[in-house]
Every structure is written in C-alpha cells, then in structure tokens.
Write a protein that holds these residues in place. Structure first.
Motif, PDB file in Angstrom:
ATOM      1  N   ASP A  44       0.837  -1.196   0.000  1.00  0.00           N
ATOM      2  CA  ASP A  44       0.000   0.000   0.000  1.00  0.00           C
ATOM      3  C   ASP A  44       0.871   1.244   0.000  1.00  0.00           C
ATOM      4  O   ASP A  44       1.973   1.240   0.540  1.00  0.00           O
ATOM      5  CB  ASP A  44      -0.914   0.028   1.231  1.00  0.00           C
ATOM      6  CG  ASP A  44      -1.960  -1.075   1.180  1.00  0.00           C
ATOM      7  OD1 ASP A  44      -2.264  -1.537   0.071  1.00  0.00           O
ATOM      8  OD2 ASP A  44      -2.462  -1.459   2.242  1.00  0.00           O
ATOM      9  N   GLY A  45       0.350   2.319  -0.561  1.00  0.00           N
ATOM     10  CA  GLY A  45       1.125   3.553  -0.598  1.00  0.00           C
ATOM     11  C   GLY A  45       0.227   4.763  -0.563  1.00  0.00           C
ATOM     12  O   GLY A  45      -0.993   4.658  -0.584  1.00  0.00           O
ATOM     13  N   GLY A  46       0.825   5.911  -0.486  1.00  0.00           N
ATOM     14  CA  GLY A  46       0.094   7.169  -0.495  1.00  0.00           C
ATOM     15  C   GLY A  46       0.497   8.059   0.658  1.00  0.00           C
ATOM     16  O   GLY A  46       1.452   7.791   1.374  1.00  0.00           O
ATOM     17  N   ILE A  47      -0.242   9.147   0.842  1.00  0.00           N
ATOM     18  CA  ILE A  47       0.000  10.065   1.942  1.00  0.00           C
ATOM     19  C   ILE A  47      -0.583   9.418   3.186  1.00  0.00           C
ATOM     20  O   ILE A  47      -1.779   9.151   3.246  1.00  0.00           O
ATOM     21  CB  ILE A  47      -0.606  11.438   1.647  1.00  0.00           C
ATOM     22  CG1 ILE A  47       0.051  12.027   0.390  1.00  0.00           C
ATOM     23  CG2 ILE A  47      -0.443  12.371   2.848  1.00  0.00           C
ATOM     24  CD1 ILE A  47      -0.600  13.277  -0.125  1.00  0.00           C
ATOM     25  N   MET A  48       0.256   9.168   4.175  1.00  0.00           N
ATOM     26  CA  MET A  48      -0.130   8.275   5.259  1.00  0.00           C
ATOM     27  C   MET A  48      -0.600   8.922   6.554  1.00  0.00           C
ATOM     28  O   MET A  48      -1.372   8.333   7.267  1.00  0.00           O
ATOM     29  CB  MET A  48       1.052   7.350   5.598  1.00  0.00           C
ATOM     30  CG  MET A  48       1.570   6.573   4.402  1.00  0.00           C
ATOM     31  SD  MET A  48       0.334   5.578   3.578  1.00  0.00           S
ATOM     32  CE  MET A  48       0.226   4.201   4.667  1.00  0.00           C
TER      33      MET A  48
END
Length: 97
Positions: free
Chosen positions: A60-64
């Motif tokens: 999973d990825g993105g602004i966390m």
C-alpha cells in the motif's frame, strides 16, 4: 504533510519545493516526515496549488499521516490537536490544552 509511502515530489504553484525518495533517504524514505520550505515569493494571496506526485514501490502507498497543507513554522501539524484554542473552533475537536 507527514509521511508518504514511498516516494514523493511536491510542488507549490508549479515550483518543485521538495522530494524524498530512495535517492535522498535510502534508509527511511517510506516513513520520513515531509517538511518542505517554500521559497520566498511562491505563495500569493488567495488560493495556492499544492501538487504531490507519489511513487508507490511496494504494498500500500500514499500520503499516510498528517493532512497536506501550508503551515507556519513551529505550528502543530496534526489537524485534530491544537496547542491553543482557536476562535469559532469545532467544539468536538480534541484539544491538547
């Protein structure tokens, strides 16, 4: 804007203001806190545009974590907690005072 999983390139009004990735932080690029200084003259009255390109390398990825925004130096960055009360603030917000 907090951590970005995995790499990011961040622009303000079309100007690159920061990048963290495998090339800049090989040991913690996926969890490094993004705190970029905006060069003088890049912000203007009214609306400004923040653009973030995220490169997810695995899972999973993105602004966390924290919300993306422009903050004064030293101001608490978490939108749910404030060091001082603000006028007309949401009474259901959790405050640290």
């Amino acid at each position: 804007m907090g951590a970005v999983d995995d790499e990011d390139w961040t622009w303000i009004n079309g100007t690159l203001v920061g990048h963290i990735g495998q090339d800049t932080n090989p040991n913690d690029y996926w969890s490094a806190f993004r705190n970029y200084k905006i060069p003088p003259g890049r912000l203007h009255p009214g609306k400004n545009v923040i653009a973030v390109k995220v490169n997810n390398l695995r899972q999973d990825g993105g602004i966390m974590t924290a919300p993306v925004g422009i903050y004064e130096p030293g101001r608490w960055l978490n939108a749910w907690y404030l060091d001082e009360p603000e006028a007309l603030d949401d009474p259901y917000r959790y405050n640290r005072w």
